[in-house]
Every structure is written in structure tokens, then in C-alpha cells.
Design an enzyme around this catalytic site. Sequence first.
Site, PDB file in Angstrom:
ATOM      1  CG  ASP A  31      -5.743  -5.336   4.625  1.00  0.00           C
ATOM      2  OD1 ASP A  31      -6.592  -4.427   4.648  1.00  0.00           O
ATOM      3  OD2 ASP A  31      -4.538  -5.136   4.905  1.00  0.00           O
ATOM      4  CG  HIS A  74       2.554  -1.924   4.318  1.00  0.00           C
ATOM      5  ND1 HIS A  74       2.017  -3.159   4.051  1.00  0.00           N
ATOM      6  CD2 HIS A  74       3.018  -2.004   5.589  1.00  0.00           C
ATOM      7  CE1 HIS A  74       2.128  -3.947   5.114  1.00  0.00           C
ATOM      8  NE2 HIS A  74       2.738  -3.270   6.050  1.00  0.00           N
ATOM      9  CG  ASP A 102      -6.065  -0.496   4.644  1.00  0.00           C
ATOM     10  OD1 ASP A 102      -5.963  -1.587   5.240  1.00  0.00           O
ATOM     11  OD2 ASP A 102      -5.094   0.088   4.128  1.00  0.00           O
ATOM     12  CG  ASP A 130      -2.364   1.883   5.531  1.00  0.00           C
ATOM     13  OD1 ASP A 130      -1.992   1.015   6.331  1.00  0.00           O
ATOM     14  OD2 ASP A 130      -2.833   1.614   4.411  1.00  0.00           O
ATOM     15  CG  ASP A 160      -4.990  -3.199   1.977  1.00  0.00           C
ATOM     16  OD1 ASP A 160      -5.125  -4.425   1.803  1.00  0.00           O
ATOM     17  OD2 ASP A 160      -4.052  -2.704   2.623  1.00  0.00           O
ATOM     18  CG  HIS A 199      -4.029  -2.571   8.580  1.00  0.00           C
ATOM     19  ND1 HIS A 199      -4.282  -3.430   7.522  1.00  0.00           N
ATOM     20  CD2 HIS A 199      -3.668  -3.344   9.635  1.00  0.00           C
ATOM     21  CE1 HIS A 199      -4.073  -4.684   7.918  1.00  0.00           C
ATOM     22  NE2 HIS A 199      -3.704  -4.664   9.196  1.00  0.00           N
ATOM     23  CG  HIS A 223      -2.280   0.647   0.894  1.00  0.00           C
ATOM     24  ND1 HIS A 223      -3.408   0.465   1.656  1.00  0.00           N
ATOM     25  CD2 HIS A 223      -2.664   1.491  -0.101  1.00  0.00           C
ATOM     26  CE1 HIS A 223      -4.410   1.161   1.148  1.00  0.00           C
ATOM     27  NE2 HIS A 223      -3.988   1.803   0.088  1.00  0.00           N
ATOM     28  CD  GLU A 268      -0.371  -4.441   1.415  1.00  0.00           C
ATOM     29  OE1 GLU A 268       0.114  -5.586   1.509  1.00  0.00           O
ATOM     30  OE2 GLU A 268       0.236  -3.406   1.759  1.00  0.00           O
TER      31      GLU A 268
END
Length: 306
Positions: A231, A143, A126, A130, A229, A128, A104, A278
Site C-alpha cells: 500500500d 498490523h 508504507d 504502524d 507494504d 501507514h 504487516h 498486505e
Amino acid sequence: MDRNVRIVGVPMDLGADRRGVDMGPSAIRYAGLAEEIEGLNVACTDWGDVHVPRPEGSDPDAGTPDTGDAKFLGETETVCTRLAHEVADTVEEGDVPLVLGGDHSIAVGTAGGVSREAETGILWFDAHGDFNTPATTPSGNVHGMSLAAILGKGIFADTDWAPAPNVSEENVALVGLRSVDEGERENIRESDVTAYTMTDVDARGVTEVVTEALDIASDGTDGVHVSLDLDWLDPTEAPGVGTPVRGGVSYREAHAAMELIAERTAEAGRLSSMELVEVNPILDQHNQTAELAVELAASALGKVIL
């Protein structure tokens, strides 16, 4: 979609702590991305990959700032600068950049290029945040700093490559957070971005959350960049990702979100660009995650059930 799509690959895993996402662009292409887009009667051109240095020939700590930690920061800067030029040229020629990661951290280049001449909002899907900086990161992996870099947080405020021009925090919406580090949690709270956790999605529904996020990203902007992303989805749907986290969105929730993006950007604003990041084929099952990435890109570009 009344514009051509230009595919650009960025086979990079320098920003992650697990090898394999550098093969993401190849896996997504192999899953039939170009054919799926052309099936929507949208012209599609694949411009190949941005050159990425191999980690074996680099020192991860070279160029690390005096404060904090950021692995392969110099190499990441080089790659993102190249990508930003490619994306800016694509936009200038009237095409829609579809960027394939890689980890990412490449989002710094995509956002920098697409916003070079236009006010741009960002939808960040996402697990996360980030939103770490080298001063707060527990891992040193870039990332996990990409959105903070785009917005010029910490040391990124003093660089030429990271802060994306014409991106305001007020026009950034994160959707689906469920794994946030302590330091970046504080960074997000102190910023003007809008963040929706999976708790928000559970309580309100993905359609309501994404509609509101789109309103934020498109308010006063010339277009919206979608950073997806994989994930963001639950690992049962997308097992082949760099950093899986349980409790993500379902297959249908993800498609509903992308279909809504296609509908709303067609009505009220432009889809400036999109990136898929990702995807890790080493951890995948029969290329399931790459195939899902292709499906979601098609939904964001206008594919519907009927």
C-alpha cells in the site's frame, strides 16, 4: 546478490480488519517469484508457509491487555515467534530471507529473527506508520502496531517476542507516510526513528529520500531489513492491498527505490532480509499487485534495465 534466497510464506490476516491478505503468499508465488529470482542467477528455495491458526477458531479478544486493545494478540505472538525462528535459521545458514505476507504484523517475526545476532537497520515502506500501541490504536488491529512492537513501545516492552534485539530506533527510517493516526503521530514524534512523508517524497524526490533513509538504516549496522507494504504505492498501481490510501508512489518511483537499495546495499552494506506484505488477491485486478510485488523484489535483489 552472492547469497541464496529463501522464500518463507506467512498466510496471516489476523492483524488486519479485512480478510484476504492470508492469500497473499500464494498470489505472489503464482506471479512467478521464484522464477524471477532465478532469472537473476540467484539460487532460490521455497520453504513453504509458517503455520497460522484460523481466525474462525480463535477469540479475537482473548489475551487482550488490561489497557488498550489488540485483537488476536496471542495468535500473533505464536506466529511471529515461529517466523522469527525460521528467519534466524535462514540467516545463520547464510541465506537471505524473503518473507511473504500476510498482514504487516508478521514484520515483528521477521525483524526479531534477522536481528537476533546482528545489528540491523530497517527501511519501512508504507502508507501507514504502524506505530500504534494497544493504548492508542483506534481499531485494535495489530498490523497497525508492528513497528511499535519491534521497537518495544508500550506494553511490547515487557514481552519476550516483540522487541527485536539489536534494532535501534536511530537506524529505522519510514518512507512514504500519508495516513497516520493521532496517537501514533505523537508516538513517532517522541521516538528516535526518522519518518519521511509523501510530502517529503514530492518535494525532494524518491531517490534523494531513499538514499538518506539508507544512510540512516546502514549507519553502524551489519545489514538492512526492507519491509515493503504494497500500500506504499498508489492504488492505481497496486489495487489489491488491505488498506489502500490515495497519493502513493508511482510504478517507476517504486522501482527506482528498489534499484537504489540493490545498488547501495551491494556497495556499502548487506541486504539482510526483505518482506512483501498486505497483498490482497480478493481486491486485486488480474493479480496485478502480486505481479508488481514480484517485480519490486527482483529490483531490490539486483535486476536492472540494462
